[in-house]
Design a protein around this motif. Structure first.
Motif, PDB file in Angstrom:
ATOM      1  N   GLN A 184     -10.744   1.764   2.388  1.00  0.00           N
ATOM      2  CA  GLN A 184      -9.670   1.835   3.371  1.00  0.00           C
ATOM      3  C   GLN A 184     -10.089   2.821   4.460  1.00  0.00           C
ATOM      4  N   SER A 206       0.904   5.680  -1.800  1.00  0.00           N
ATOM      5  CA  SER A 206       0.095   6.805  -2.288  1.00  0.00           C
ATOM      6  C   SER A 206       1.018   7.818  -2.924  1.00  0.00           C
ATOM      7  N   THR A 211      -2.278   1.959  -4.776  1.00  0.00           N
ATOM      8  CA  THR A 211      -1.858   3.329  -4.531  1.00  0.00           C
ATOM      9  C   THR A 211      -3.081   4.234  -4.547  1.00  0.00           C
ATOM     10  N   LYS A 212      -2.848   5.520  -4.263  1.00  0.00           N
ATOM     11  CA  LYS A 212      -3.968   6.443  -4.068  1.00  0.00           C
ATOM     12  C   LYS A 212      -3.684   7.786  -4.738  1.00  0.00           C
ATOM     13  N   TYR A 241      -7.126   3.824  -5.182  1.00  0.00           N
ATOM     14  CA  TYR A 241      -8.051   4.450  -4.237  1.00  0.00           C
ATOM     15  C   TYR A 241      -8.133   5.959  -4.460  1.00  0.00           C
ATOM     16  N   GLN A 242      -9.318   6.518  -4.212  1.00  0.00           N
ATOM     17  CA  GLN A 242      -9.404   7.947  -3.960  1.00  0.00           C
ATOM     18  C   GLN A 242      -9.041   8.132  -2.493  1.00  0.00           C
ATOM     19  N   HIS A 243      -7.941   8.841  -2.253  1.00  0.00           N
ATOM     20  CA  HIS A 243      -7.345   8.907  -0.909  1.00  0.00           C
ATOM     21  C   HIS A 243      -8.238   9.662   0.079  1.00  0.00           C
ATOM     22  N   ARG A 244      -8.774  10.781  -0.369  1.00  0.00           N
ATOM     23  CA  ARG A 244      -9.767  11.535   0.382  1.00  0.00           C
ATOM     24  C   ARG A 244     -10.802  12.042  -0.610  1.00  0.00           C
ATOM     25  N   ASP A 255       0.828  -1.205   0.000  1.00  0.00           N
ATOM     26  CA  ASP A 255       0.000   0.000   0.000  1.00  0.00           C
ATOM     27  C   ASP A 255       0.862   1.254   0.000  1.00  0.00           C
ATOM     28  N   SER A 286     -11.046   5.770   0.218  1.00  0.00           N
ATOM     29  CA  SER A 286     -10.442   5.845   1.543  1.00  0.00           C
ATOM     30  C   SER A 286     -11.111   6.970   2.327  1.00  0.00           C
TER      31      SER A 286
END
Length: 356
Positions: free
Chosen positions: A183, A58, A86-87, A131-134, A56, A163
């Motif tokens: 996540q 980002s 990754t993000k 992922y979309q991190h935020r 994992d 996430s």
């Protein structure tokens, strides 16, 4: 190694990963100075050979340097042995000009540009889980996931994740394209996701990836963790590590230590085993920069918890056991991840176009 993680299905779309992953953030960012590349590559290779093949990272870790590190580590035939996550979405401002202010973006153009940049840094043809991190609260989640869907169709990513997303955001996203994983922070000292988000993921068949399953290291070392932190470690600023909260949180750690001693394992193994025992749809991704800590984390897989053990841990990690928020005020979390309705956003965008 005796505790080889089994391969399990993450979500219901066909992705399979090791039951425990490796969070790579601390190798390059946020928890003090970046660690030497050669040592971190050695650790990553050790993890892969030990059966932990779910990595994992980002784009914001570094920023950018962690993805480059992972890319280097996966040379020489290692890429085929791992599931690479990754993000995107967190944009750090120029520290001199904007005092390090961060922005969250989920517009289609940015999604695509971020993916292309990550592919280059990782030096791979395809990202397994993106992922979309935020969540960008200015852009409907349908727009963001719509662009991610195109990237899946183009073969640039295989599976989509979110996430720190709220239950309603997850539902809206999943209606556009299946979300494989969410996540979120889940541990004995972060349990608020159990109320709404975990049930939503389970209803929709979405896998759960637990970050910071060891409470950012506190459930491994307790208050002495602060003595070992370097000046650049951002955990020093988090509310739960402040003096006014530390005494209360120390009690949680001490109770975990007492139970771990009875179980014949370490506090971190007990805390991590609790996450593993939440269900076969839960995949913790503890991070570390040391091989000995990695080996200890993998050892949590052989800690068996009875229903009585789980009940005792439930009481230890009850809602009022921890003092202080997870993040400093203003940080993006699932609690503020709502996005505008698509119809209203389209209408507003149309009016703005007409007024130009």
């Amino acid at each position: 190694m005796a505790n080889v993680p089994r391969i399990m299905k993450l979500g219901s779309d066909g992705l399979e990963v090791s039951a425990q992953g490796l969070g790579c953030m601390g190798m390059s960012a946020f928890y003090g100075p970046p660690k030497p590349d050669d040592e971190m590559i050695q650790l990553i290779h050790h993890a892969i050979k030990s059966g932990v093949t779910f990595l994992d990272t980002s784009d914001v870790y570094g920023p950018y340097t962690n993805e480059t590190l992972i890319g280097k580590a996966l040379k020489g035939g290692m890429r085929e042995r791992v599931v690479l996550a990754t993000k995107f979405g967190i944009v750090l401002g120029d520290e001199k000009k904007a005092e390090g202010k961060r922005e969250v973006r989920g517009d289609a153009a940015y999604v695509r540009a971020a993916c292309e940049a990550s592919l280059k840094r990782l030096d791979v043809d395809c990202i397994d889980l993106y992922y979309q991190h935020r969540v960008d609260t200015r852009v409907p989640i349908e727009i963001t996931v719509g662009e991610l869907k195109k990237l899946v169709e183009e073969g640039k990513i295989k599976y989509i994740g979110l996430s720190e997303a709220s239950a309603s955001t997850i539902r809206r996203a999943h209606a556009v394209h299946p979300i494989t994983a969410v996540q979120l922070e889940w541990s004995l000292w972060s349990r608020d996701v159990e109320e709404e988000i975990i049930p939503t993921c389970r209803e929709l068949g979405i896998g759960i990836v637990a970050y910071s399953p060891l409470g950012r290291g506190f459930l491994s070392s307790g208050p002495k963790l602060l003595e070992e932190m370097s000046n650049g470690d951002y955990r020093k600023h988090l509310p739960r590590f402040q003096a006014e909260n530390l005494e209360q949180n120390k009690k949680l750690y001490e109770r975990i230590c007492q139970m771990a001693a009875k179980k014949g394992c370490t506090p971190s193994q007990l805390a991590l085993a609790w996450v593993h025992h939440q269900g076969n749809d839960v995949f913790p991704i503890p991070g570390t920069t040391k091989i000995e800590n990695f080996n200890q984390n993998v050892g949590a897989l052989s800690v068996n918890l009875s229903s009585e053990d789980m009940a005792e841990l439930e009481s230890i990690g009850s809602a009022n056991a921890v003092q202080g928020d997870r993040y400093i005020p203003g940080m993006n979390t699932y609690k503020n991840s709502e996005t505008p309705p698509l119809s209203a956003w389209k209408a507003k965008s149309g009016l703005e176009q007409m007024s130009r």
